[in-house]
Design a protein around this motif. Structure first.
Motif, mmCIF file in Angstrom:
data_model
loop_
_atom_site.group_PDB
_atom_site.id
_atom_site.type_symbol
_atom_site.label_atom_id
_atom_site.label_comp_id
_atom_site.label_asym_id
_atom_site.label_seq_id
_atom_site.Cartn_x
_atom_site.Cartn_y
_atom_site.Cartn_z
ATOM 1 N N LEU A 80 45.189 -23.936 15.747
ATOM 2 C CA LEU A 80 46.620 -24.120 15.953
ATOM 3 C C LEU A 80 47.278 -22.757 16.145
ATOM 4 O O LEU A 80 47.102 -21.863 15.318
ATOM 5 C CB LEU A 80 47.248 -24.826 14.745
ATOM 6 N N SER A 81 48.046 -22.616 17.198
ATOM 7 C CA SER A 81 48.736 -21.354 17.440
ATOM 8 C C SER A 81 50.081 -21.329 16.720
ATOM 9 O O SER A 81 50.903 -22.235 16.875
ATOM 10 C CB SER A 81 48.962 -21.148 18.943
ATOM 11 N N ASP A 82 50.283 -20.277 15.933
ATOM 12 C CA ASP A 82 51.591 -20.026 15.336
ATOM 13 C C ASP A 82 52.403 -19.083 16.219
ATOM 14 O O ASP A 82 53.549 -18.796 15.929
ATOM 15 C CB ASP A 82 51.414 -19.401 13.944
ATOM 16 N N GLY A 83 51.791 -18.611 17.283
ATOM 17 C CA GLY A 83 52.437 -17.662 18.180
ATOM 18 C C GLY A 83 51.732 -16.320 18.139
ATOM 19 O O GLY A 83 50.508 -16.241 17.967
ATOM 20 N N THR A 84 52.500 -15.252 18.267
ATOM 21 C CA THR A 84 51.918 -13.908 18.289
ATOM 22 C C THR A 84 52.761 -12.939 17.463
ATOM 23 O O THR A 84 53.912 -13.227 17.106
ATOM 24 C CB THR A 84 51.812 -13.357 19.726
ATOM 25 N N ASN A 85 52.163 -11.795 17.189
ATOM 26 C CA ASN A 85 52.833 -10.714 16.471
ATOM 27 C C ASN A 85 52.519 -9.407 17.189
ATOM 28 O O ASN A 85 51.382 -9.178 17.611
ATOM 29 C CB ASN A 85 52.338 -10.653 15.022
ATOM 30 N N HIS A 86 53.509 -8.544 17.352
ATOM 31 C CA HIS A 86 53.295 -7.264 18.022
ATOM 32 C C HIS A 86 52.909 -6.223 16.971
ATOM 33 O O HIS A 86 53.735 -5.789 16.174
ATOM 34 C CB HIS A 86 54.551 -6.849 18.783
ATOM 35 N N LEU A 87 51.645 -5.830 16.987
ATOM 36 C CA LEU A 87 51.081 -4.965 15.966
ATOM 37 C C LEU A 87 50.995 -3.522 16.466
ATOM 38 O O LEU A 87 50.314 -3.250 17.464
ATOM 39 C CB LEU A 87 49.701 -5.486 15.567
ATOM 40 N N PRO A 88 51.662 -2.580 15.808
ATOM 41 C CA PRO A 88 51.606 -1.166 16.222
ATOM 42 C C PRO A 88 50.284 -0.519 15.827
ATOM 43 O O PRO A 88 50.162 0.084 14.763
ATOM 44 C CB PRO A 88 52.792 -0.550 15.476
ATOM 45 N N ALA A 89 49.292 -0.666 16.680
ATOM 46 C CA ALA A 89 47.933 -0.210 16.363
ATOM 47 C C ALA A 89 47.889 1.285 16.070
ATOM 48 O O ALA A 89 47.187 1.737 15.154
ATOM 49 C CB ALA A 89 46.988 -0.559 17.511
ATOM 50 N N GLY A 90 48.625 2.080 16.832
ATOM 51 C CA GLY A 90 48.598 3.526 16.635
ATOM 52 C C GLY A 90 49.099 3.958 15.270
ATOM 53 O O GLY A 90 48.659 4.980 14.737
ATOM 54 N N LYS A 91 49.993 3.199 14.701
ATOM 55 C CA LYS A 91 50.551 3.533 13.391
ATOM 56 C C LYS A 91 49.706 2.969 12.243
ATOM 57 O O LYS A 91 49.688 3.536 11.144
ATOM 58 C CB LYS A 91 51.976 2.991 13.276
ATOM 59 N N LEU A 92 49.022 1.862 12.476
ATOM 60 C CA LEU A 92 48.370 1.144 11.375
ATOM 61 C C LEU A 92 46.856 1.341 11.286
ATOM 62 O O LEU A 92 46.298 1.326 10.190
ATOM 63 C CB LEU A 92 48.674 -0.360 11.474
ATOM 64 N N LEU A 93 46.178 1.508 12.430
ATOM 65 C CA LEU A 93 44.716 1.623 12.392
ATOM 66 C C LEU A 93 44.307 3.005 11.884
ATOM 67 O O LEU A 93 44.914 4.025 12.222
ATOM 68 C CB LEU A 93 44.116 1.371 13.767
ATOM 69 N N VAL A 137 59.164 -15.534 9.444
ATOM 70 C CA VAL A 137 59.546 -14.294 8.752
ATOM 71 C C VAL A 137 59.285 -13.047 9.600
ATOM 72 O O VAL A 137 59.742 -11.961 9.248
ATOM 73 C CB VAL A 137 58.818 -14.143 7.395
ATOM 74 N N LEU A 138 58.559 -13.183 10.708
ATOM 75 C CA LEU A 138 58.276 -12.011 11.541
ATOM 76 C C LEU A 138 59.297 -11.893 12.661
ATOM 77 O O LEU A 138 60.256 -11.155 12.566
ATOM 78 C CB LEU A 138 56.852 -12.094 12.103
ATOM 79 N N ASP A 139 59.109 -12.638 13.747
ATOM 80 C CA ASP A 139 60.074 -12.640 14.846
ATOM 81 C C ASP A 139 59.941 -13.954 15.593
ATOM 82 O O ASP A 139 59.189 -14.839 15.189
ATOM 83 C CB ASP A 139 59.854 -11.438 15.777
ATOM 84 N N ALA A 140 60.676 -14.081 16.699
ATOM 85 C CA ALA A 140 60.727 -15.351 17.425
ATOM 86 C C ALA A 140 59.403 -15.712 18.092
ATOM 87 O O ALA A 140 59.212 -16.860 18.499
ATOM 88 C CB ALA A 140 61.837 -15.299 18.472
ATOM 89 N N ASP A 141 58.494 -14.745 18.220
ATOM 90 C CA ASP A 141 57.217 -15.028 18.863
ATOM 91 C C ASP A 141 56.235 -15.741 17.939
ATOM 92 O O ASP A 141 55.185 -16.202 18.376
ATOM 93 C CB ASP A 141 56.582 -13.734 19.382
ATOM 94 N N SER A 142 56.547 -15.793 16.645
ATOM 95 C CA SER A 142 55.681 -16.499 15.694
ATOM 96 C C SER A 142 56.500 -17.588 14.998
ATOM 97 O O SER A 142 57.680 -17.780 15.287
ATOM 98 C CB SER A 142 55.104 -15.523 14.667
ATOM 99 N N GLY A 143 55.844 -18.322 14.094
ATOM 100 C CA GLY A 143 56.528 -19.397 13.392
ATOM 101 C C GLY A 143 56.500 -20.728 14.117
ATOM 102 O O GLY A 143 57.343 -21.592 13.880
ATOM 103 N N HIS A 144 55.515 -20.923 15.008
ATOM 104 C CA HIS A 144 55.449 -22.140 15.824
ATOM 105 C C HIS A 144 54.343 -23.103 15.389
ATOM 106 O O HIS A 144 53.954 -23.986 16.152
ATOM 107 C CB HIS A 144 55.238 -21.754 17.290
ATOM 108 N N LEU A 145 53.840 -22.930 14.171
ATOM 109 C CA LEU A 145 52.710 -23.746 13.718
ATOM 110 C C LEU A 145 53.010 -25.237 13.765
ATOM 111 O O LEU A 145 52.184 -26.029 14.232
ATOM 112 C CB LEU A 145 52.319 -23.349 12.291
ATOM 113 N N LEU A 146 54.168 -25.658 13.289
ATOM 114 C CA LEU A 146 54.474 -27.091 13.224
ATOM 115 C C LEU A 146 54.563 -27.707 14.613
ATOM 116 O O LEU A 146 54.166 -28.859 14.813
ATOM 117 C CB LEU A 146 55.775 -27.327 12.456
ATOM 118 N N THR A 147 55.049 -26.941 15.587
ATOM 119 C CA THR A 147 55.080 -27.432 16.968
ATOM 120 C C THR A 147 53.664 -27.706 17.463
ATOM 121 O O THR A 147 53.392 -28.742 18.075
ATOM 122 C CB THR A 147 55.761 -26.395 17.886
#
Length: 328
Positions: A59-72, A118-128
């Motif tokens: 099930l897709s909840d959508g996506t999250n934009h992950l700042p790889a350069g800052k976190l990895l 809780v993240l942004d509009a690109d996520s939170g779509h699990l129930l759909t």
């Protein structure tokens, strides 16, 4: 009616009527082209497959934009850029947020619940996606959490109420003891304090209803579904093994975030890891086992539907997505 059929019928008409038929066909084609406006969103998203007799629906909840350069951690900027360019992605990396619905025939089990907005509009779509797959939230018997980070458990609650009213929520006791402890919250960084707050709010209505039951480490939770400890990313981070008729699928949470980097370089960690050395070791251990057995693995942050195989490749691994097939 297809264009080719119209053309055939037009050819069989009398010469007097052919111009009228051709004009009508051109008008119909123009109207059809006008009606087919592009759709900008790929929601809802679900994909079904079978593991023996057990149905698993990604099930897709959508996506999250992950700042790889800052976190990895453990990779140079030059190497990171090369890895991302080779995979045709840019930083921040648009990363899938996946959950998995396991239907054993007797129990309906949801593994992770997405971000719940809780993240942004690109996520939170699990129930759909859940409803598009033919299921309702009130049908879910149990929810198994890989860990208590917002993009995995915030979908449990909406406006203080349980999204899955029938479900018992389960997570590793080590994770519950850590994230629900006010003393740990007081010592945490600002961003981690938000994680504590979301965990408290998400689980509160289930705890109040007696619907939260932690477990301890490895063990069978339901026939065909077992917990597998993958500590390191969080103190009680878990995977779940689905087994039926000799077939197996390991569903993992945050064992991997950026596939383009962490498959070829599995020693690269992320800033959210509680114990990066333990997380690194557990990743290699799990990937080796899945690759050696040629079994399926599914990931919360692998490109949707996030199901496939892992192949050993030099000092790292190569990801092979599952071949698309219609569920039968």
């Amino acid at each position: 009616m297809s264009t080719s059929v119209r053309q055939i019928r037009a050819c069989s008409l009398t010469p007097l009527l052919r111009p009228l038929a051709a004009a009508a066909m051109i008008f119909a084609m123009a109207q059809a082209a006008h009606a087919e406006a592009p759709m900008l969103k790929n929601q809802p998203g679900f994909y079904r497959t079978m593991v023996g007799d057990i149905e698993v629906t990604a099930l897709s909840d959508g996506t999250n934009h992950l700042p790889a350069g800052k976190l990895l951690k453990g990779i140079s900027k030059e190497d990171l850029d090369k890895r991302l360019q080779a995979a045709f992605v840019t930083d921040p990396v648009e990363t899938s947020v996946n959950a998995f619905l396991v239907n054993t025939g007797k129990k309906l089990i949801l593994i992770d619940t997405g971000a719940g907005g809780v993240l942004d509009a690109d996520s939170g779509h699990l129930l759909t996606s859940l409803k598009a797959a033919g299921y309702r939230p009130d049908q879910v018997d149990e929810v198994y959490l890989t860990h208590l980070h917002p993009d995995h458990e915030a979908g449990l609650m909406h406006k203080g109420k349980r999204v899955f009213p029938k479900a018992t929520v389960r997570a590793d006791k080590k994770d519950a003891d850590y994230w629900l402890n006010p003393a740990n919250k007081a010592k945490a960084s600002a961003i981690n304090q938000e994680f504590f707050e979301v965990a408290e709010k998400s689980l509160k209505p289930y705890i109040a209803a007696g619907k939260f039951r932690p477990f301890d480490g490895d063990g069978e939770l339901q026939p065909g579904v077992s917990s597998v400890a993958n500590y390191g990313h969080t103190p009680g981070h878990n995977a779940y093994l689905v087994s039926s008729k000799g077939q197996r699928l390991l569903i993992v949470g945050d064992m991997i975030h950026v596939a383009a980097v962490q498959f070829p370089q599995p020693d690269v960690t992320i800033g959210f890891d509680t114990d990066e050395h333990e997380a690194m070791g557990d990743r290699r251990k799990a990937f080796d086992a899945v690759a050696d057995a040629q079994e399926l693995i599914a990931g919360a942050h692998l490109s949707f539907p996030g199901i496939g195989h892992i192949v050993k490749d030099g000092s790292g691994y190569r990801w092979v997505p599952i071949n698309y097939a219609l569920a039968r």
